[in-house]
Write a protein that holds these residues in place. Structure first.
Motif: not given
Length: 91
Positions: A1-18
């Motif tokens: 699901m995450i890979a599909d979301a990253a492929r189809t809606r990359p603008h909805t994902l954000r990076g996290l820095a620990p």
């Protein structure tokens, strides 16, 4: 699901820095895990060495199976070859 979301809606994902505290805690846990794995290997090797000294044939039979809980229980309940022999034969 995450890979599909990253492929189809990359603008909805954000990076996290620990943060540094999280990285330090994870490093400590990984180090502890490495220590436990090394200790388990050391104990297993020592047990195999003792079995080799006491009863080489028994080590050849049980040595590769030392990770199995039943083998460890058998060895802890019957600490000598004579005690193992006295348990009898199971078919």
């Amino acid at each position: 699901m995450i890979a599909d979301a990253a492929r189809t809606r990359p603008h909805t994902l954000r990076g996290l820095a620990p943060d540094d505290e999280t990285v330090a805690a994870l490093s400590m846990l990984c180090g502890h895990d490495d220590d436990l794995a090394a200790e388990a290997t050391r104990v297993r090797n020592r047990l195999r060495g003792l079995l080799t000294q006491i009863h080489p044939h028994l080590e050849r039979v049980l040595g590769p199976r030392l990770d199995h809980p039943a083998v460890l229980k058998l060895l802890s309940d019957h600490g000598t070859p004579a005690s193992l022999r006295d348990t009898g034969h199971y078919s």
